[in-house]
Design a protein around this motif. Structure first.
Motif, PDB file in Angstrom:
ATOM      1  N   LYS A 111      52.926 -35.878 -57.102  1.00 25.36           N
ATOM      2  CA  LYS A 111      52.707 -34.437 -57.250  1.00 25.36           C
ATOM      3  C   LYS A 111      51.302 -34.047 -56.807  1.00 25.36           C
ATOM      4  CE  LYS A 111      56.035 -33.568 -60.977  1.00 25.36           C
ATOM      5  NZ  LYS A 111      56.197 -33.142 -62.394  1.00 25.36           N
ATOM      6  N   ARG A 112      50.302 -34.879 -57.199  1.00 21.03           N
ATOM      7  CA  ARG A 112      48.940 -34.584 -56.768  1.00 21.03           C
ATOM      8  C   ARG A 112      48.821 -34.659 -55.255  1.00 21.03           C
ATOM      9  NH1 ARG A 112      47.586 -37.697 -61.391  1.00 21.03           N
ATOM     10  NH2 ARG A 112      47.360 -39.547 -60.075  1.00 21.03           N
ATOM     11  N   ALA A 113      49.418 -35.708 -54.660  1.00 21.86           N
ATOM     12  CA  ALA A 113      49.361 -35.836 -53.210  1.00 21.86           C
ATOM     13  C   ALA A 113      50.065 -34.663 -52.527  1.00 21.86           C
ATOM     14  CB  ALA A 113      49.994 -37.160 -52.778  1.00 21.86           C
ATOM     15  N   ALA A 114      51.219 -34.281 -53.072  1.00 20.67           N
ATOM     16  CA  ALA A 114      51.939 -33.141 -52.498  1.00 20.67           C
ATOM     17  C   ALA A 114      51.128 -31.859 -52.646  1.00 20.67           C
ATOM     18  CB  ALA A 114      53.300 -32.988 -53.177  1.00 20.67           C
ATOM     19  N   GLY A 115      50.431 -31.718 -53.780  1.00 21.01           N
ATOM     20  CA  GLY A 115      49.591 -30.544 -53.974  1.00 21.01           C
ATOM     21  C   GLY A 115      48.459 -30.485 -52.967  1.00 21.01           C
ATOM     22  N   ARG A 116      47.835 -31.636 -52.701  1.00 19.82           N
ATOM     23  CA  ARG A 116      46.751 -31.655 -51.713  1.00 19.82           C
ATOM     24  C   ARG A 116      47.268 -31.329 -50.321  1.00 19.82           C
ATOM     25  NH1 ARG A 116      43.897 -37.265 -53.806  1.00 19.82           N
ATOM     26  NH2 ARG A 116      43.101 -36.439 -55.797  1.00 19.82           N
ATOM     27  N   VAL A 117      48.419 -31.915 -49.987  1.00 17.78           N
ATOM     28  CA  VAL A 117      49.003 -31.630 -48.676  1.00 17.78           C
ATOM     29  C   VAL A 117      49.332 -30.137 -48.552  1.00 17.78           C
ATOM     30  CG1 VAL A 117      51.001 -32.058 -47.198  1.00 17.78           C
ATOM     31  CG2 VAL A 117      49.877 -33.964 -48.370  1.00 17.78           C
ATOM     32  N   PHE A 118      49.845 -29.571 -49.627  1.00 17.27           N
ATOM     33  CA  PHE A 118      50.175 -28.148 -49.598  1.00 17.27           C
ATOM     34  C   PHE A 118      48.928 -27.301 -49.375  1.00 17.27           C
ATOM     35  CE2 PHE A 118      50.403 -24.138 -51.968  1.00 17.27           C
ATOM     36  CZ  PHE A 118      51.449 -23.514 -51.294  1.00 17.27           C
ATOM     37  N   VAL A 119      47.833 -27.659 -50.048  1.00 16.78           N
ATOM     38  CA  VAL A 119      46.586 -26.898 -49.881  1.00 16.78           C
ATOM     39  C   VAL A 119      46.102 -26.978 -48.435  1.00 16.78           C
ATOM     40  CG1 VAL A 119      44.154 -26.803 -50.526  1.00 16.78           C
ATOM     41  CG2 VAL A 119      45.898 -27.099 -52.288  1.00 16.78           C
ATOM     42  N   VAL A 120      46.133 -28.200 -47.850  1.00 14.97           N
ATOM     43  CA  VAL A 120      45.688 -28.355 -46.463  1.00 14.97           C
ATOM     44  C   VAL A 120      46.576 -27.559 -45.512  1.00 14.97           C
ATOM     45  CG1 VAL A 120      45.396 -30.020 -44.588  1.00 14.97           C
ATOM     46  CG2 VAL A 120      44.626 -30.596 -46.903  1.00 14.97           C
ATOM     47  N   VAL A 121      47.884 -27.677 -45.707  1.00 17.72           N
ATOM     48  CA  VAL A 121      48.814 -26.944 -44.835  1.00 17.72           C
ATOM     49  C   VAL A 121      48.637 -25.442 -45.002  1.00 17.72           C
ATOM     50  CG1 VAL A 121      51.260 -26.489 -44.389  1.00 17.72           C
ATOM     51  CG2 VAL A 121      50.480 -28.832 -44.764  1.00 17.72           C
ATOM     52  N   PHE A 122      48.385 -24.996 -46.226  1.00 14.07           N
ATOM     53  CA  PHE A 122      48.197 -23.567 -46.473  1.00 14.07           C
ATOM     54  C   PHE A 122      47.008 -23.019 -45.686  1.00 14.07           C
ATOM     55  CE2 PHE A 122      45.928 -20.301 -48.910  1.00 14.07           C
ATOM     56  CZ  PHE A 122      46.886 -19.294 -48.941  1.00 14.07           C
ATOM     57  N   LEU A 124      45.468 -24.396 -43.107  1.00 10.32           N
ATOM     58  CA  LEU A 124      45.719 -24.489 -41.672  1.00 10.32           C
ATOM     59  C   LEU A 124      46.588 -23.339 -41.197  1.00 10.32           C
ATOM     60  CD1 LEU A 124      46.337 -28.329 -41.183  1.00 10.32           C
ATOM     61  CD2 LEU A 124      44.357 -26.999 -40.428  1.00 10.32           C
ATOM     62  N   ALA A 125      47.576 -22.969 -42.022  1.00  8.74           N
ATOM     63  CA  ALA A 125      48.423 -21.831 -41.667  1.00  8.74           C
ATOM     64  C   ALA A 125      47.615 -20.541 -41.649  1.00  8.74           C
ATOM     65  CB  ALA A 125      49.593 -21.730 -42.647  1.00  8.74           C
ATOM     66  N   VAL A 126      46.739 -20.360 -42.647  1.00 15.01           N
ATOM     67  CA  VAL A 126      45.891 -19.167 -42.659  1.00 15.01           C
ATOM     68  C   VAL A 126      44.995 -19.131 -41.433  1.00 15.01           C
ATOM     69  CG1 VAL A 126      43.992 -18.042 -43.897  1.00 15.01           C
ATOM     70  CG2 VAL A 126      45.940 -18.953 -45.172  1.00 15.01           C
ATOM     71  N   TRP A 127      44.431 -20.287 -41.082  1.00 13.60           N
ATOM     72  CA  TRP A 127      43.571 -20.380 -39.891  1.00 13.60           C
ATOM     73  C   TRP A 127      44.349 -20.013 -38.629  1.00 13.60           C
ATOM     74  CZ3 TRP A 127      41.235 -25.719 -38.067  1.00 13.60           C
ATOM     75  CH2 TRP A 127      40.375 -25.490 -36.973  1.00 13.60           C
ATOM     76  N   GLU A 128      45.565 -20.550 -38.480  1.00 15.39           N
ATOM     77  CA  GLU A 128      46.365 -20.268 -37.287  1.00 15.39           C
ATOM     78  C   GLU A 128      46.792 -18.806 -37.242  1.00 15.39           C
ATOM     79  OE1 GLU A 128      48.233 -20.852 -33.708  1.00 15.39           O
ATOM     80  OE2 GLU A 128      46.884 -22.207 -34.802  1.00 15.39           O
ATOM     81  N   ILE A 129      47.176 -18.249 -38.396  1.00 16.62           N
ATOM     82  CA  ILE A 129      47.571 -16.834 -38.428  1.00 16.62           C
ATOM     83  C   ILE A 129      46.390 -15.943 -38.052  1.00 16.62           C
ATOM     84  CG2 ILE A 129      48.283 -14.959 -39.966  1.00 16.62           C
ATOM     85  CD1 ILE A 129      49.973 -17.040 -41.484  1.00 16.62           C
ATOM     86  N   ALA A 130      45.181 -16.277 -38.564  1.00 16.41           N
ATOM     87  CA  ALA A 130      43.990 -15.489 -38.211  1.00 16.41           C
ATOM     88  C   ALA A 130      43.713 -15.562 -36.716  1.00 16.41           C
ATOM     89  CB  ALA A 130      42.788 -16.000 -39.000  1.00 16.41           C
ATOM     90  N   ASP A 131      43.915 -16.738 -36.129  1.00 10.39           N
ATOM     91  CA  ASP A 131      43.699 -16.874 -34.686  1.00 10.39           C
ATOM     92  C   ASP A 131      44.678 -16.014 -33.895  1.00 10.39           C
ATOM     93  OD1 ASP A 131      42.815 -17.894 -32.203  1.00 10.39           O
ATOM     94  OD2 ASP A 131      44.381 -19.426 -32.243  1.00 10.39           O
ATOM     95  N   ARG A 132      45.925 -15.991 -34.343  1.00 10.93           N
ATOM     96  CA  ARG A 132      46.916 -15.204 -33.616  1.00 10.93           C
ATOM     97  C   ARG A 132      46.714 -13.706 -33.825  1.00 10.93           C
ATOM     98  NH1 ARG A 132      51.075 -18.281 -31.613  1.00 10.93           N
ATOM     99  NH2 ARG A 132      51.113 -20.467 -32.310  1.00 10.93           N
ATOM    100  N   VAL A 133      46.247 -13.333 -35.010  1.00 10.87           N
ATOM    101  CA  VAL A 133      46.002 -11.915 -35.263  1.00 10.87           C
ATOM    102  C   VAL A 133      44.800 -11.421 -34.464  1.00 10.87           C
ATOM    103  CG1 VAL A 133      45.296 -10.236 -37.023  1.00 10.87           C
ATOM    104  CG2 VAL A 133      47.095 -11.919 -37.527  1.00 10.87           C
ATOM    105  N   ILE A 134      43.716 -12.201 -34.472  1.00 13.68           N
ATOM    106  CA  ILE A 134      42.518 -11.798 -33.719  1.00 13.68           C
ATOM    107  C   ILE A 134      42.778 -11.874 -32.224  1.00 13.68           C
ATOM    108  CG2 ILE A 134      40.115 -12.406 -33.242  1.00 13.68           C
ATOM    109  CD1 ILE A 134      39.908 -13.374 -36.128  1.00 13.68           C
ATOM    110  N   ASP A 135      43.452 -12.959 -31.805  1.00 15.67           N
ATOM    111  CA  ASP A 135      43.868 -13.119 -30.408  1.00 15.67           C
ATOM    112  C   ASP A 135      42.695 -12.953 -29.450  1.00 15.67           C
ATOM    113  OD1 ASP A 135      45.593 -13.684 -28.379  1.00 15.67           O
ATOM    114  OD2 ASP A 135      46.321 -11.619 -28.167  1.00 15.67           O
ATOM    115  N   ASN A 136      41.599 -13.663 -29.773  1.00 12.32           N
ATOM    116  CA  ASN A 136      40.419 -13.630 -28.913  1.00 12.32           C
ATOM    117  C   ASN A 136      39.884 -15.054 -28.825  1.00 12.32           C
ATOM    118  OD1 ASN A 136      37.935 -13.279 -27.644  1.00 12.32           O
ATOM    119  ND2 ASN A 136      37.560 -11.312 -28.650  1.00 12.32           N
ATOM    120  N   ARG A 137      40.049 -15.668 -27.676  1.00 16.82           N
ATOM    121  CA  ARG A 137      39.675 -17.063 -27.486  1.00 16.82           C
ATOM    122  C   ARG A 137      38.177 -17.285 -27.668  1.00 16.82           C
ATOM    123  NH1 ARG A 137      42.181 -21.356 -24.800  1.00 16.82           N
ATOM    124  NH2 ARG A 137      40.744 -22.957 -24.027  1.00 16.82           N
TER     125      ARG A 137
END
Length: 362
Positions: A111-122, A124-137
């Protein structure tokens, strides 16, 4: 009802009446012992949970003994047998409990490992969404574009040379700071006048801004030696102050007791002082590793040292190549983590008791 053996594994509890018990006692009672006289005691033991077949085994073992000895030894023997059987039952009952606890611990770990993985994936998803929203290389590169740039850099022929050169310079400065900081702390702990003599220098080194060090070292030493010297100057005050505090934590009574038992100075240091200052030194090294990498890469960037990660980051900034800049940042983070793991593993090894390594006290 007959008895075929003394070892059995009953599947259910059998109810014995007095007639059956009396018949059993008549078959196995020793010579000179009345089965009718034994029946009340046997009934009481059976009612308390004893198995008549266990009693028969005890009687068979006591054949030829005096009647009084049988009357005294029978309850004790039955009690021992029942205690052993109870211990076996507890062990059988405890095995599933231990398995349950083990599975619960493993489940909590998952459960702890899954929680850490979830935090990292979360994130990373926020980072990718921000990149797509800003859309400025030029402003932001998401994890996907950063990973693509990292793979591109990884397959460059000079990638390992650049990473190894930066790692070597920073490791050299950190190692020198660790050794010099420990030696200065040992000398300052032994001589108060030396501690007061270097106290102003340590204070100045701790308070001078990193940028000032970079400019002064560029003027004095040039760009190639800047990274190692800057890492040294950043880490050495931290190691010195932590080591000095650790040496001050050594109990005076323990040292006096060691002197009474005739321990040499080397053994006093190894067995008494070392366990006291190692936690302080480990904490300083954990902080110092991160500080040395931040200062070292900054020095490479200012001095444009070649080959170096700092120079590659400066080139990426010049050409507005944000994915490459982020990729080299990831490389710095990975190298810093690996270097910290190596240092902490070495310090953990040196913190072991090492009992008997230096021989006897005499």
């Amino acid at each position: 009802m007959s008895v075929t053996g003394t070892e059995h594994q009953p599947t259910q509890q059998t109810v014995w009446n007095d007639a059956e018990l009396l018949s059993l006692m008549r078959q196995h009672a020793p010579v000179g012992v009345s089965p009718e006289a034994m029946l009340p005691m046997i009934r009481e033991l059976v009612d308390s949970g004893a198995d008549p077949r266990t009693l028969v085994a005890t009687i068979e073992a006591a054949r030829g003994a005096a009647p009084g000895a049988l009357a005294q030894d029978l309850p004790r023997a039955v009690g021992i047998a029942e205690a052993q059987r109870g211990a076996q039952n507890l062990a059988r009952a405890g095995a599933p409990a231990q398995a349950v606890r083990g599975s619960a611990v493993r489940g909590a770990g998952w459960k702890r490992a899954a929680g850490r993985v979830f935090v990292v994936v979360f994130w990373l998803a926020v980072w990718e969404i921000a990149d797509r929203v800003i859309d400025n290389r030029l402003m932001l590169a998401g994890p996907i574009r950063t990973a693509e740039a990292l793979v591109e850099q990884f397959f460059r022929p000079e990638f390992w040379l650049i990473s190894g050169a930066s790692l070597g310079r920073i490791a050299l400065g950190f190692t020198a700071a660790l050794v010099i900081g420990i030696l200065l702390a040992l000398a300052a702990h032994r001589a108060t006048w030396f501690r007061e003599l270097i106290a102003p220098v340590v204070s100045v080194v701790k308070t001078v801004p990193v940028v000032s060090f970079i400019i002064m070292l560029l003027i004095w030493l040039g760009g190639q030696a800047l990274t190692s010297w800057l890492a040294f100057l950043i880490v050495v005050p931290l190691v010195y102050t932590s080591m000095l505090a650790g040496l001050g934590a050594v109990g005076r009574h323990e040292l006096e007791r060691a002197q009474v038992y005739g321990l040499s100075r080397a053994k006093q240091f190894w067995y008494i002082s070392r366990p006291a200052f190692m936690p302080f030194l480990a904490s300083a090294c954990k902080v110092g590793v991160g500080m040395s990498w931040r200062a070292g890469v900054m020095a490479e960037l200012f001095a444009a040292t070649a080959p170096s990660i700092g120079k590659e980051m400066f080139a990426a900034k010049t050409f507005l190549d944000t994915p490459t800049l982020f990729a080299w940042t990831v490389v710095v983070m990975l190298l810093s983590v690996v270097f910290e793991r190596v240092v902490t593993t070495l310090l953990r090894f040196l913190s072991r008791p090492f009992g008997g390594l230096l021989g006897s006290a005499s």
